[in-house]
Design a protein around this motif. Structure first.
Motif, PDB file in Angstrom:
ATOM      1  N   LEU A   6      -8.297  10.196   5.070  1.00 33.55           N
ATOM      2  CA  LEU A   6      -8.364  10.654   3.677  1.00 33.55           C
ATOM      3  C   LEU A   6      -6.977  10.756   3.058  1.00 33.55           C
ATOM      4  O   LEU A   6      -6.819  10.615   1.839  1.00 33.55           O
ATOM      5  N   ASP A   7      -5.964  10.997   3.884  1.00 32.74           N
ATOM      6  CA  ASP A   7      -4.592  10.993   3.366  1.00 32.74           C
ATOM      7  C   ASP A   7      -4.229   9.596   2.868  1.00 32.74           C
ATOM      8  O   ASP A   7      -3.534   9.446   1.852  1.00 32.74           O
ATOM      9  N   ASP A   8      -4.667   8.564   3.586  1.00 32.04           N
ATOM     10  CA  ASP A   8      -4.430   7.192   3.128  1.00 32.04           C
ATOM     11  C   ASP A   8      -5.146   6.941   1.807  1.00 32.04           C
ATOM     12  O   ASP A   8      -4.597   6.301   0.908  1.00 32.04           O
ATOM     13  N   ALA A   9      -6.380   7.440   1.693  1.00 30.45           N
ATOM     14  CA  ALA A   9      -7.129   7.249   0.450  1.00 30.45           C
ATOM     15  C   ALA A   9      -6.429   7.926  -0.722  1.00 30.45           C
ATOM     16  O   ALA A   9      -6.341   7.368  -1.825  1.00 30.45           O
ATOM     17  N   ALA A  10      -5.919   9.135  -0.485  1.00 27.11           N
ATOM     18  CA  ALA A  10      -5.200   9.846  -1.549  1.00 27.11           C
ATOM     19  C   ALA A  10      -3.937   9.093  -1.941  1.00 27.11           C
ATOM     20  O   ALA A  10      -3.607   8.971  -3.131  1.00 27.11           O
ATOM     21  N   PHE A  11      -3.234   8.561  -0.945  1.00 27.60           N
ATOM     22  CA  PHE A  11      -2.020   7.788  -1.218  1.00 27.60           C
ATOM     23  C   PHE A  11      -2.342   6.553  -2.061  1.00 27.60           C
ATOM     24  O   PHE A  11      -1.633   6.247  -3.031  1.00 27.60           O
ATOM     25  N   VAL A  12      -3.400   5.867  -1.699  1.00 28.18           N
ATOM     26  CA  VAL A  12      -3.775   4.637  -2.412  1.00 28.18           C
ATOM     27  C   VAL A  12      -4.198   4.952  -3.845  1.00 28.18           C
ATOM     28  O   VAL A  12      -3.850   4.234  -4.787  1.00 28.18           O
ATOM     29  N   LEU A  13      -4.964   6.037  -4.013  1.00 32.61           N
ATOM     30  CA  LEU A  13      -5.411   6.406  -5.362  1.00 32.61           C
ATOM     31  C   LEU A  13      -4.265   6.966  -6.194  1.00 32.61           C
ATOM     32  O   LEU A  13      -4.252   6.831  -7.422  1.00 32.61           O
ATOM     33  N   VAL A  41      -6.061  11.182 -13.756  1.00 34.55           N
ATOM     34  CA  VAL A  41      -5.804   9.937 -14.484  1.00 34.55           C
ATOM     35  C   VAL A  41      -6.255   8.737 -13.648  1.00 34.55           C
ATOM     36  O   VAL A  41      -6.917   7.822 -14.140  1.00 34.55           O
ATOM     37  N   ALA A  42      -5.906   8.769 -12.358  1.00 38.69           N
ATOM     38  CA  ALA A  42      -6.253   7.642 -11.488  1.00 38.69           C
ATOM     39  C   ALA A  42      -7.757   7.510 -11.301  1.00 38.69           C
ATOM     40  O   ALA A  42      -8.275   6.413 -11.060  1.00 38.69           O
ATOM     41  N   SER A  43      -8.481   8.625 -11.389  1.00 33.99           N
ATOM     42  CA  SER A  43      -9.935   8.591 -11.236  1.00 33.99           C
ATOM     43  C   SER A  43     -10.646   8.484 -12.576  1.00 33.99           C
ATOM     44  O   SER A  43     -11.850   8.686 -12.660  1.00 33.99           O
ATOM     45  N   ALA A  86      -9.273   2.079  -6.480  1.00 35.98           N
ATOM     46  CA  ALA A  86      -8.051   1.740  -5.738  1.00 35.98           C
ATOM     47  C   ALA A  86      -8.456   1.179  -4.385  1.00 35.98           C
ATOM     48  O   ALA A  86      -9.539   1.481  -3.873  1.00 35.98           O
ATOM     49  N   ALA A  87      -7.579   0.360  -3.801  1.00 34.84           N
ATOM     50  CA  ALA A  87      -7.854  -0.209  -2.486  1.00 34.84           C
ATOM     51  C   ALA A  87      -6.549  -0.638  -1.839  1.00 34.84           C
ATOM     52  O   ALA A  87      -5.591  -1.021  -2.528  1.00 34.84           O
ATOM     53  N   ASP A  88      -6.522  -0.577  -0.524  1.00 37.78           N
ATOM     54  CA  ASP A  88      -5.416  -1.114   0.260  1.00 37.78           C
ATOM     55  C   ASP A  88      -6.021  -1.764   1.499  1.00 37.78           C
ATOM     56  O   ASP A  88      -6.540  -1.061   2.382  1.00 37.78           O
TER      57      ASP A  88
END
Length: 362
Positions: A6-13, A41-43, A86-88
């Motif tokens: 989830l930290d990766d998801a937060a970083f990507v978003l 804003v990102a969401s 967002a995606a990585d």
């Protein structure tokens, strides 16, 4: 699996996230609903989002099967898909819009209203046809090639060799040794399911839990796009005729439901011949045979509406009753069903889904 991803998801978003609810936690993927704790804003103003993690980084750019490449490209090109925020691909995470609490076809089938189920079947057919008409095949292929330059299929059918392997497995099971020349030639017909000029793009995994039934619209939509692929329309229409022919959540429905689903599809979808539907259903059944026969011989596998053994026998029976252009493979499926029921003691009938079982008991 842990939730460090989830930290990766937060970083990507690009904003802070915290866990609200784990929606699925499997070996291959995990899905969670998350609160947006930082800037929205990102969401796009939403206070919750859906984050999905693909755990195998080794498969991150493998577009040959279920994976992040197909999900990422499908979300971008298939109408009605949840909006991708967002995606990585290297981190293996996708963040998408939260649809909130939705009603799926599985929910309707598990209820007690057969009329609602029939209408949901029609919405499923219409939604499938609309998807085929509106999906952007060219852009999907371009995105897959960009993410996976070594791709062999460019987003085509994910596992084209599995049906042939399933046919060979049946030959071994039935003590035939090897496939006959006639059966081998019939396996070669499955190449037509790649679609050619008739190819369409769909989510390609229409299990009941992946089909969203809207309260105020005539067309169903879909979730879970990791199997997205380009193929002949019959690959999807086979699910309407043999409900969920390759899904663990399949159950028996009545003819009214099947007719409504097909009628909804015909309102908007491309024309598909009965022979091609039978060919697609045979390929899906043989693929399931390859993937599940050996483990099912050891132990049964429960599902939402019936067991794995029930599902496999019922699919063999359907193929046997609809030989189409593959009479030798149909004969093998019929023999396998007889063997399973008469010698192994497997169930001969697939359980009816609850909403139609109510009609049987009254």
């Amino acid at each position: 699996m842990g939730l460090g991803w989830l930290d990766d998801a937060a970083f990507v978003l690009g904003t802070e996230l915290s866990l609200d609810e784990v929606l699925r936690d499997g070996v291959r993927t995990s899905v969670a609903r998350c609160w947006v704790d930082g800037s929205t804003v990102a969401s796009q103003g939403a206070h919750t989002v859906i984050a999905k993690c693909f755990h195998s980084k080794a498969m991150a750019h493998n577009s040959g099967g279920f994976g992040i490449v197909r999900e990422w490209a499908g979300l971008a090109t298939i109408p009605g898909a949840p909006q991708m925020l967002a995606a990585d691909l290297d981190l293996g995470v996708i963040v998408m819009a939260d649809l909130g609490e939705v009603t799926t076809l599985a929910d309707v089938l598990g209820g007690s209203d057969p009329d609602a189920a029939v209408e949901a079947g029609r919405a499923w057919g219409r939604g499938l046809g609309a998807t085929m008409r509106g999906a952007d095949v060219a852009t999907f292929r371009r995105l897959v090639r960009t993410a996976d330059p070594q791709t062999l299929s460019a987003g085509g059918p994910a596992s084209p060799r599995l049906p042939g392997r399933g046919a060979s497995r049946l030959a071994d099971l039935l003590d035939d040794g090897v496939l006959s020349e006639e059966a081998t030639a019939e396996v070669g017909l499955f190449a037509e399911l790649a679609g050619g000029d008739d190819a369409v793009l769909t989510q390609a995994d229409p299990c009941p839990g992946n089909i969203v039934i809207p309260a105020d619209a005539p067309d169903a939509t879909f979730i879970d796009f990791e199997a997205s692929s380009v193929h002949h329309p019959a690959v999807d229409v086979a699910h309407l005729q043999v409900p969920w022919v390759s899904c663990d959540d399949s159950g028996q429905v009545n003819g009214t439901f099947r007719d409504a689903a097909m009628a909804g599809y015909r309102e908007v979808g491309p024309a598909v011949s009965d022979d091609m539907i039978a060919l697609a259903a045979t390929a899906a059944t043989l693929q399931t045979t390859e993937l599940s026969l050996e483990p099912l011989q050891r132990r049964d596998a429960p599902g939402r509406f019936g067991s794995g053994r029930q599902r496999l026998v019922s699919r063999w029976r359907w193929v046997a009753d609809h030989p189409g252009r593959t009479p030798q493979l149909a004969l093998m499926c019929g023999r396998a069903a007889d063997l399973a029921v008469q010698e192994w003691g497997w169930p001969s009938e697939l359980e009816t889904v609850p909403c139609f079982a109510q009609m049987t008991r009254t």
